[in-house]
Structure formats: structure tokens, C-alpha cells
Design a protein around this motif. Structure first.
Motif, PDB file in Angstrom:
ATOM      1  N   LYS A 146       0.803  -1.219   0.000  1.00 53.80           N
ATOM      2  CA  LYS A 146       0.000   0.000   0.000  1.00 53.80           C
ATOM      3  C   LYS A 146       0.838   1.272   0.000  1.00 53.80           C
ATOM      4  O   LYS A 146       0.329   2.351  -0.316  1.00 53.80           O
ATOM      5  CB  LYS A 146      -0.960   0.003   1.185  1.00 53.80           C
ATOM      6  CG  LYS A 146      -2.077  -1.015   1.062  1.00 53.80           C
ATOM      7  CD  LYS A 146      -3.119  -0.822   2.145  1.00 53.80           C
ATOM      8  CE  LYS A 146      -4.294  -1.781   1.948  1.00 53.80           C
ATOM      9  NZ  LYS A 146      -5.360  -1.572   2.953  1.00 53.80           N
TER      10      LYS A 146
ATOM     11  N   GLU B 264      -3.023   4.211  -2.262  1.00 51.29           N
ATOM     12  CA  GLU B 264      -4.483   4.298  -2.174  1.00 51.29           C
ATOM     13  C   GLU B 264      -4.965   5.726  -2.358  1.00 51.29           C
ATOM     14  O   GLU B 264      -5.961   5.980  -3.043  1.00 51.29           O
ATOM     15  CB  GLU B 264      -4.958   3.750  -0.834  1.00 51.29           C
ATOM     16  CG  GLU B 264      -6.463   3.754  -0.671  1.00 51.29           C
ATOM     17  CD  GLU B 264      -6.901   3.133   0.650  1.00 51.29           C
ATOM     18  OE1 GLU B 264      -8.124   2.956   0.823  1.00 51.29           O
ATOM     19  OE2 GLU B 264      -6.041   2.827   1.489  1.00 51.29           O
TER      20      GLU B 264
ATOM     21  N   HIS C  59      -0.335  -3.092  -7.476  1.00 51.05           N
ATOM     22  CA  HIS C  59       0.393  -2.101  -6.671  1.00 51.05           C
ATOM     23  C   HIS C  59       1.559  -1.505  -7.458  1.00 51.05           C
ATOM     24  O   HIS C  59       2.541  -1.040  -6.873  1.00 51.05           O
ATOM     25  CB  HIS C  59       0.882  -2.743  -5.372  1.00 51.05           C
ATOM     26  CG  HIS C  59      -0.229  -3.263  -4.511  1.00 51.05           C
ATOM     27  ND1 HIS C  59      -0.600  -4.589  -4.503  1.00 51.05           N
ATOM     28  CD2 HIS C  59      -1.080  -2.633  -3.669  1.00 51.05           C
ATOM     29  CE1 HIS C  59      -1.618  -4.757  -3.678  1.00 51.05           C
ATOM     30  NE2 HIS C  59      -1.927  -3.585  -3.158  1.00 51.05           N
TER      31      HIS C  59
END
Length: 242
Positions: free
Chosen positions: A37, A63, A214
Motif C-alpha cells: 500500500k 491508495e 500495486h
């Protein structure tokens, strides 16, 4: 009249100096958090004009597509005698807290690169896939990053300074079936100065990833500088929300 003379002098200086100087920052991959993340990288080089070494470390939330933990962490030498290696060490020490807080411990895997010495047949695209393991040519998926570059409003008076409007960009990702817009400027941030053009320099994913969920594109930003065009980097998530 005075402003016009100044603009002419700056443009003439740039046209001569760009043959000899200007600067292009380099990047170094620091890594991802466990789970992918958060992503961190370093931008470093020798500043044009002053000749001072600098390093900047960025920690990005994929994010939210936003810097976190107080980043960027920027360190610049105060004179030409301080070595680049020392400045890079200082920047890393400054960023150690957030790098630990966000658990930046997973290596980043470089899966596509537009190297500076590699002739580009099409400078506004970068094709890539996720490498497989069965043989050297195996990969998962087939993707293309592409740019639209256009004049955009800016906090800098680029026309008066350099005789050119600031350029923004639209970055698109295609998988052969659908095309999505990853980023589109409505205004060029003052932090970019007066951009001239953009390039897709690299695509990275977490070390243990088999997809681009990602993934991050590192985008070169070429802007007018003191002695020609200078390069900095922008990190753009390939799939926001993961």
C-alpha cells in the motif's frame, strides 16, 4: 521592454548552456510496505548552477495518491565540497522514521525501464508486462503507458520567463482491451516549475507481486532550469484504491 530583454537573455543563456550543463536527477528504489500500500523512492543529483548535491526521499500512499509521513525529505549540500554520498545518507536518516512506520521493507522490482542511453522509437509510450518464471521471455499481461502533453495553467509565468507555456500531461494505461486515465493535469503545480515534456522512465511492482495492482510508474518531468532543461520525477500509481 526591460522584461522582454531579460526574457531574451535567459533564453539565449539556456540555448548555449544546455549544450554544456543542466542536470538530470536519478532515482533509486527504496521499496514497498508489506501488502504494497505504500511505496518509497529517492531522487538525487547535482544541482545545476550551484553544483550542490541533493537528495529527496518520497513516501507515497498508493491508495490516496499522496505523500505521507512528512515526506518529501529533502537534503541539499551548502557547498560543492559536500559529497553526494553524504547528502544521500543524510536524506535516508531523515526518512528513517516514516520508512519504519509504514514498514517499507519489501524490495521494489523494476519491470520496465526507458534507460537514458537507450534510443527511443516512440518517446511517449512504454510497453511492459509482468515477468514470468518459466523462461526468459515469459510474462503476464501486455500493457502500454502513453502520454498526451498539452499547455496548461501554471503558478509560474513560463511564457515571460522562457517564451513557452507550461506543459501538463495525461497518462493513460491500456491492456489491449480497455484504456484508463491514470493522471490528468488541470493545472501544473508550482513545484514542477515550467515543464517542457514528460517521459515514462520506469514501472515497478513489489518484489513478490504477479500483477500490477500495486504498480507505480515513475515519470520524468523535464523543466526549464538555470542552465538548460532539468529532470525530476513523479510517481503515479497504476491502480489507485489498492
Amino acid at each position: 521592454m526591460f522584461r522582454a530583454l531579460i526574457s531574451f537573455f535567459v533564453i539565449a543563456l539556456l540555448s548555449v548552456s544546455s549544450v554544456f550543463a543542466a542536470e538530470r536527477a536519478e532515482f533509486d528504489l527504496i521499496g514497498y510496505s508489506h501488502g504494497g500500500k505504500y511505496f518509497a523512492f529517492e531522487e538525487y543529483g547535482i544541482q545545476d548552477g550551484s553544483g550542490f548535491a541533493y537528495s529527496t526521499i518520497y513516501v507515497l500512499s498508493l491508495e490516496n495518491d499522496a505523500w505521507v509521513g512528512g515526506s518529501p525529505f529533502h537534503v541539499q549540500a551548502g557547498d560543492e565540497t559536500t559529497q553526494l554520498a553524504e547528502i544521500r545518507s543524510q536524506a535516508l536518516r531523515a526518512a528513517m522514521g516514516p520508512l519504519g512506520t509504514y514498514d517499507i521493507s519489501t524490495p521494489a522490482r523494476l519491470i520496465a525501464l526507458n534507460g537514458d542511453g537507450e534510443p527511443e522509437s516512440d518517446e511517449l509510450t512504454l510497453d511492459f508486462g509482468v515477468p514470468g518464471y518459466s523462461d526468459p521471455s515469459s510474462h503476464f499481461g501486455s500493457y502500454e503507458l502513453s502520454f498526451d502533453i498539452f499547455s496548461a495553467p501554471s503558478g509560474e509565468n513560463c511564457m515571460d520567463y522562457f517564451g513557452d507555456e507550461a506543459k501538463g500531461f495525461r497518462l493513460k494505461l491500456s491492456d489491449g482491451t480497455t484504456t484508463s486515465i491514470l493522471h490528468e493535469d488541470t493545472r501544473v503545480p508550482t513545484s514542477r516549475g515550467c515543464p517542457v515534456t514528460y517521459r515514462a522512465s520506469a514501472v515497478v511492482i513489489p518484489f513478490d507481486a504477479y500483477d500490477i495492482d500495486h504498480g507505480v510508474a515513475l515519470i520524468s518531468v523535464w523543466s526549464y532550469g538555470f542552465e538548460g532543461m532539468d529532470r525530476r520525477f513523479i510517481a503515479v500509481p497504476l491502480n489507485k484504491g489498492n
